[in-house]
Design a protein around this motif. Sequence first.
Motif, PDB file in Angstrom:
ATOM      1  N   HIS A 180       0.746  -1.271  -0.314  1.00 49.98           N
ATOM      2  CA  HIS A 180      -0.032   0.265   0.601  1.00 49.98           C
ATOM      3  C   HIS A 180       0.580   1.026  -0.574  1.00 49.98           C
ATOM      4  N   GLN A 181       1.957   1.196  -0.400  1.00 47.41           N
ATOM      5  CA  GLN A 181       2.857   2.371  -0.182  1.00 47.41           C
ATOM      6  C   GLN A 181       2.310   3.283   0.969  1.00 47.41           C
ATOM      7  N   ILE A 182       3.465   2.710   2.247  1.00 49.63           N
ATOM      8  CA  ILE A 182       2.357   3.347   3.377  1.00 49.63           C
ATOM      9  C   ILE A 182       3.292   3.322   4.182  1.00 49.63           C
ATOM     10  N   SER A 183       3.459   4.032   5.644  1.00 41.83           N
ATOM     11  CA  SER A 183       4.672   4.507   6.213  1.00 41.83           C
ATOM     12  C   SER A 183       4.536   3.238   7.085  1.00 41.83           C
ATOM     13  N   ALA A 184       6.230   2.772   8.245  1.00 38.64           N
ATOM     14  CA  ALA A 184       6.375   1.950   9.126  1.00 38.64           C
ATOM     15  C   ALA A 184       5.283   2.364   9.905  1.00 38.64           C
ATOM     16  N   VAL A 185       4.743   3.378  10.287  1.00 44.25           N
ATOM     17  CA  VAL A 185       3.201   3.889  11.542  1.00 44.25           C
ATOM     18  C   VAL A 185       2.444   3.589  10.963  1.00 44.25           C
ATOM     19  N   ASP A 186       1.595   3.545   9.698  1.00 43.26           N
ATOM     20  CA  ASP A 186       0.524   4.017   9.323  1.00 43.26           C
ATOM     21  C   ASP A 186       0.721   2.021   9.322  1.00 43.26           C
ATOM     22  N   ALA A 187       1.727   1.267   8.705  1.00 44.74           N
ATOM     23  CA  ALA A 187       1.064  -0.074   8.563  1.00 44.74           C
ATOM     24  C   ALA A 187       1.438  -1.104  10.108  1.00 44.74           C
ATOM     25  N   VAL A 188       1.872  -0.426  11.223  1.00 36.13           N
ATOM     26  CA  VAL A 188       1.834  -1.278  12.649  1.00 36.13           C
ATOM     27  C   VAL A 188       0.084  -0.439  13.344  1.00 36.13           C
ATOM     28  N   LEU A 189       0.028   0.783  13.113  1.00 31.45           N
ATOM     29  CA  LEU A 189      -1.058   0.920  13.110  1.00 31.45           C
ATOM     30  C   LEU A 189      -2.399  -0.147  12.419  1.00 31.45           C
ATOM     31  N   ARG A 190      -2.296   0.222  11.823  1.00 29.67           N
ATOM     32  CA  ARG A 190      -3.100  -0.662  10.906  1.00 29.67           C
ATOM     33  C   ARG A 190      -3.347  -1.815  11.204  1.00 29.67           C
ATOM     34  N   VAL A 191      -1.931  -2.822  11.603  1.00 30.47           N
ATOM     35  CA  VAL A 191      -1.972  -4.305  12.121  1.00 30.47           C
ATOM     36  C   VAL A 191      -2.547  -4.718  13.183  1.00 30.47           C
ATOM     37  N   HIS A 192      -2.077  -3.355  14.304  1.00 31.20           N
ATOM     38  CA  HIS A 192      -2.781  -2.580  15.876  1.00 31.20           C
ATOM     39  C   HIS A 192      -4.689  -3.060  15.588  1.00 31.20           C
ATOM     40  N   GLN A 193      -4.352  -2.276  14.572  1.00 32.44           N
ATOM     41  CA  GLN A 193      -6.457  -2.175  14.898  1.00 32.44           C
ATOM     42  C   GLN A 193      -7.050  -3.102  14.558  1.00 32.44           C
ATOM     43  N   ALA A 194      -6.433  -3.862  13.528  1.00 31.26           N
ATOM     44  CA  ALA A 194      -6.717  -5.548  13.099  1.00 31.26           C
ATOM     45  C   ALA A 194      -6.763  -6.147  14.072  1.00 31.26           C
ATOM     46  N   ARG A 195      -5.691  -6.257  14.868  1.00 27.97           N
ATOM     47  CA  ARG A 195      -5.318  -6.726  15.769  1.00 27.97           C
ATOM     48  C   ARG A 195      -4.179  -6.611  17.215  1.00 27.97           C
ATOM     49  N   PRO A 196      -5.304  -6.109  18.467  1.00 27.88           N
ATOM     50  CA  PRO A 196      -5.177  -4.748  19.728  1.00 27.88           C
ATOM     51  C   PRO A 196      -3.986  -5.332  19.803  1.00 27.88           C
ATOM     52  N   CYS A 197      -3.783  -6.710  20.462  1.00 26.74           N
ATOM     53  CA  CYS A 197      -2.707  -7.231  20.793  1.00 26.74           C
ATOM     54  C   CYS A 197      -1.205  -7.569  20.437  1.00 26.74           C
ATOM     55  N   ALA A 198      -1.355  -6.602  19.447  1.00 28.56           N
ATOM     56  CA  ALA A 198      -0.170  -7.121  18.207  1.00 28.56           C
ATOM     57  C   ALA A 198       1.038  -5.868  18.412  1.00 28.56           C
ATOM     58  N   CYS A 199       2.118  -5.937  18.888  1.00 34.65           N
ATOM     59  CA  CYS A 199       3.525  -5.255  19.550  1.00 34.65           C
ATOM     60  C   CYS A 199       4.626  -5.443  19.109  1.00 34.65           C
TER      61      CYS A 199
END
Length: 119
Positions: A80-99
Amino acid sequence: MTGSASYPAEFFTAAGHSNIILLALDAHDIDDYDISAHFPVALNFIHKSLQAGDGAILVHCAAGVSRSALITAAYLMIAHQISAVDAVLRVHQARPCACPNIGFLRQLLLFERTGFKLT
């Protein structure tokens, strides 16, 4: 994305799921582990898997918190040509325990700074 082969291919075929293609990568959830070394193989596998068949894939590790979340974020960055921050936020939205651990996050930021260059 585990430190050992948790699920051998026979596990799935014995359960009647012969259409599953398994890619097991030996990765360790420690800050100084070079998880980016797995980017070329893992991200290519994810891309090809999403293009084939029903376009579904499961990326997992022992707890689904750090390793699998990081690999998924790296894939989202490229796809999606997105930043690291945006990518981690998207993963966290889908899986809140992702860290992802701090060392993995540093590698993700480096991946972004190098223009998603796969080594």
